[in-house]
Design a protein around this motif. Structure first.
Motif, PDB file in Angstrom:
ATOM      1  N   PRO A  54      14.935 -30.632 -77.031  1.00 22.23           N
ATOM      2  CA  PRO A  54      15.007 -32.035 -77.466  1.00 22.23           C
ATOM      3  C   PRO A  54      15.914 -32.810 -76.518  1.00 22.23           C
ATOM      4  N   ILE A  55      15.400 -33.883 -75.959  1.00 17.40           N
ATOM      5  CA  ILE A  55      16.195 -34.615 -74.954  1.00 17.40           C
ATOM      6  C   ILE A  55      16.288 -36.092 -75.327  1.00 17.40           C
ATOM      7  N   LYS A  56      17.467 -36.631 -75.113  1.00 18.63           N
ATOM      8  CA  LYS A  56      17.680 -38.054 -75.375  1.00 18.63           C
ATOM      9  C   LYS A  56      18.639 -38.573 -74.315  1.00 18.63           C
ATOM     10  N   GLU A  84      12.025 -38.611 -77.879  1.00 20.37           N
ATOM     11  CA  GLU A  84      11.747 -39.545 -78.973  1.00 20.37           C
ATOM     12  C   GLU A  84      11.169 -40.843 -78.417  1.00 20.37           C
ATOM     13  N   PRO A 119      17.471 -36.651 -86.512  1.00 18.64           N
ATOM     14  CA  PRO A 119      16.731 -37.131 -85.341  1.00 18.64           C
ATOM     15  C   PRO A 119      16.361 -36.016 -84.364  1.00 18.64           C
ATOM     16  N   LYS A 120      17.143 -34.953 -84.370  1.00 15.06           N
ATOM     17  CA  LYS A 120      16.829 -33.834 -83.471  1.00 15.06           C
ATOM     18  C   LYS A 120      15.561 -33.125 -83.975  1.00 15.06           C
ATOM     19  N   ASN A 123      12.588 -35.290 -83.342  1.00  9.88           N
ATOM     20  CA  ASN A 123      12.244 -35.245 -81.920  1.00  9.88           C
ATOM     21  C   ASN A 123      11.500 -33.954 -81.564  1.00  9.88           C
ATOM     22  N   MET A 207      22.665 -25.006 -81.321  1.00 12.02           N
ATOM     23  CA  MET A 207      22.766 -25.468 -79.949  1.00 12.02           C
ATOM     24  C   MET A 207      21.875 -24.634 -79.026  1.00 12.02           C
ATOM     25  N   ARG A 271      32.733 -35.239 -86.156  1.00 16.44           N
ATOM     26  CA  ARG A 271      31.396 -35.192 -86.778  1.00 16.44           C
ATOM     27  C   ARG A 271      31.119 -33.797 -87.322  1.00 16.44           C
ATOM     28  N   TRP A 272      31.440 -32.777 -86.551  1.00 20.36           N
ATOM     29  CA  TRP A 272      31.201 -31.412 -87.002  1.00 20.36           C
ATOM     30  C   TRP A 272      32.062 -31.068 -88.224  1.00 20.36           C
ATOM     31  N   TRP A 371      26.109 -40.280 -85.018  1.00 19.96           N
ATOM     32  CA  TRP A 371      25.507 -39.323 -84.083  1.00 19.96           C
ATOM     33  C   TRP A 371      24.629 -40.112 -83.131  1.00 19.96           C
ATOM     34  N   ARG A 372      25.009 -40.133 -81.865  1.00 16.09           N
ATOM     35  CA  ARG A 372      24.380 -40.977 -80.865  1.00 16.09           C
ATOM     36  C   ARG A 372      24.337 -42.410 -81.412  1.00 16.09           C
ATOM     37  N   ARG A 374      23.019 -43.552 -84.219  1.00 17.22           N
ATOM     38  CA  ARG A 374      22.753 -43.713 -85.642  1.00 17.22           C
ATOM     39  C   ARG A 374      23.972 -43.410 -86.509  1.00 17.22           C
TER      40      ARG A 374
END
Ligand SMILES: CCCCCCCC/C=C\CCCCCCCC(=O)N[C@@H](CO[C@@H]1OC[C@@H](O)[C@H](O)[C@H]1O)[C@H](O)/C=C/CCCCCCCCCCCCC
Ligand SMILES: O=c1ccn([C@@H]2O[C@H](COP(=O)(O)OP(=O)(O)O)[C@@H](O)[C@H]2O)c(=O)[nH]1
Length: 393
Positions: A54-56, A84, A119-120, A123, A207, A271-272, A371-372, A374
């Motif tokens: 998955p790439i963004k 995405e 989203p991951k 995607n 990951m 976040r984690w 996250w990114r 969002r």
């Protein structure tokens, strides 16, 4: 009242002792499990592997990181690059690699599918549906692979194993932020990760992970995990509940993001932390308590109450030994010379240890998760809701 103090002090001393056992188990695990010699001919015939990427977006290291997936020494695999956004600036870069390595089976999927809030997962979903092999690997965009990593992971996938995952670690890079990442992933994070693996407590991180696809399909496929942000944790839970084991690869996962920064590091850990607190609520107590500086302070008080030992001397010796064991663990995981000096290690280690509890506190301060691009809110138990939806599919 005296007995209450005494009992509390005794609890701290017992917990403190168990943390040294955690240190020792982590060191032993690392020594025994990492860097075995991978024999490519052991375990033939090879299982095919579908690798989801998955790439963004692009960063300075993306091209070289992705290239390592084209040069792996494994005979049967496909690369499924997922984007995405059709205008993602990483698409030309991937197309270039596909042209450069025409013998590697690689496809590009654009647009994702809206199957949940994660989203991951959205995607990766198209790639997952198209995957032609039963072994599926999920591999984040910032990962590098060694030539033998996939062989190692497939060989560890015994009949009773459902997931083989990599301990998150980092590739050598210059700068303080990169050193900080290496120190954290090679000490505090690795310690608890290796211990959890030893206890077969679910610590699966998505990951870099190899999963039996049929075990996901049996419960509804990848999309069944789209309602969670910590999809990795729930995949691990689901598979372990069905009697399968998880295993750690003998090669740590090499993150190599092109944009390391101290702020990014703190935000990511925040976040984690929020995810862990929602999913494994006892970490709300255990995590801060198992921080070196905090545990040392409580135990110094405890040994003063119980044994009348000098708390300051005790505290300093506690920190020194913790520091030394962290250095040993990091050195084993690095398996070679560290890309920074011992002085840098001292500064980085102290910075991490002081910031660990602060990051934990600030994770509580603001319950929303960024996250990114969002923003999400988590319900207790891990189901996520997006607060400001931005996904246009
Ligand atoms: C005496 C016992 C003392 C135990 C003290 C325990 C204190 C716990 C302290 C720290 C826990 C660290 C856990 C390490 C792994 C978690 C890493 C993590 O948070 N990952 C999350 C995020 O991953 C990304 O998520 C988005 C995804 O798309 C990316 O690809 C991922 O990389 C991940 O989602 C969370 C996973 C949950 C892991 C929970 C692990 C709890 C482990 C507790 C271990 C306690 C062992 C006690 C045994 C008795
Ligand atoms: O909206 C998103 C956010 C992330 N990702 C992918 O999910 C993986 C993990 O993302 P990130 O590195 O941001 O997560 P972290 O490791 O920090 O939790 C990467 O491959 C990203 O490309 C994605 O496809 N869409």
């Amino acid at each position: 009242m005296f007995y209450v103090y005494y009992a509390l002090a005794a609890i701290f001393i017992v917990f403190w002792c168990s943390l040294w056992i955690v240190h020792l188990i982590a060191i032993l695990q690392a020594k025994l499990k990492f860097y075995r010699k991978v024999d490519p001919y052991h375990g033939i015939p090879y299982e095919g592997v579908s690798i989801l990427k998955p790439i963004k977006g692009v960063d300075a290291n993306l091209y070289h990181n992705l290239e390592t997936f084209f040069t792996m020494q494994y005979p049967v695999y496909e690369l499924l690059f997922c984007f995405e956004d059709g205008a993602d600036s990483a698409i030309p870069l991937v197309s270039n690699l596909i042209e450069k390595y025409p013998d590697v089976d690689a496809k590009v999927f654009v647009g994702g599918s809206f199957v949940g809030v994660n989203p991951k997962i959205n995607n990766m979903h198209q790639g997952y549906v198209a995957a032609k092999y039963n072994f599926v690997m999920i591999s984040d965009s910032n990962l590098r692979m060694k030539e033998e990593t996939l062989t190692d992971m497939v060989q560890l996938m015994d009949e009773d194993v459902g997931i083989v995952h990599q301990l998150p670690f980092v590739w050598d890079k210059e700068g303080f932020a990169a050193a900080l990442e290496k120190i954290y992933f090679g000490s505090a994070h690795a310690r608890i990760y290796l211990f959890a693996d030893f206890m077969q407590v679910n610590c699966h991180t998505g990951m870099s992970t190899l999963i039996r696809k049929n075990l996901l399909d049996d419960v509804g496929g990848l999309q069944a995990f789209g309602c969670y942000l910590a999809e990795d944790f729930f995949m691990g839970k689901s598979i372990m509940e069905r009697g399968y084991r998880t295993r750690i690869s003998s090669l740590p996962g090499l993150q190599n993001s092109g944009s390391s920064s101290i702020r990014g590091f703190r935000e990511r850990l925040k976040r984690w932390t929020k995810l862990r607190c929602a999913m494994v609520p006892h970490t709300i107590i255990l995590e801060p308590l198992s921080e070196c500086l905090i545990l040392g302070a409580f135990t110094s008080w405890a040994v003063y109450v119980v044994f009348m030992w000098d708390p300051i001397v005790f505290y300093l010796v506690h920190v020194l030994f913790w520091f030394l064991l962290d250095y040993i663990l990091l050195s084993i995981i690095q398996n070679g010379s560290l890309p920074f000096s011992k002085f840098y290690f001292i500064i980085g280690w102290l910075y991490r240890e002081i910031n660990g509890p602060l990051i934990f506190l600030s994770a509580f301060w603001d319950p929303t998760i960024r996250w990114r691009s969002r923003v999400y809110r988590l319900q207790m138990g891990g189901i996520a809701e997006e607060i400001s939806p931005k996904l246009k599919l």
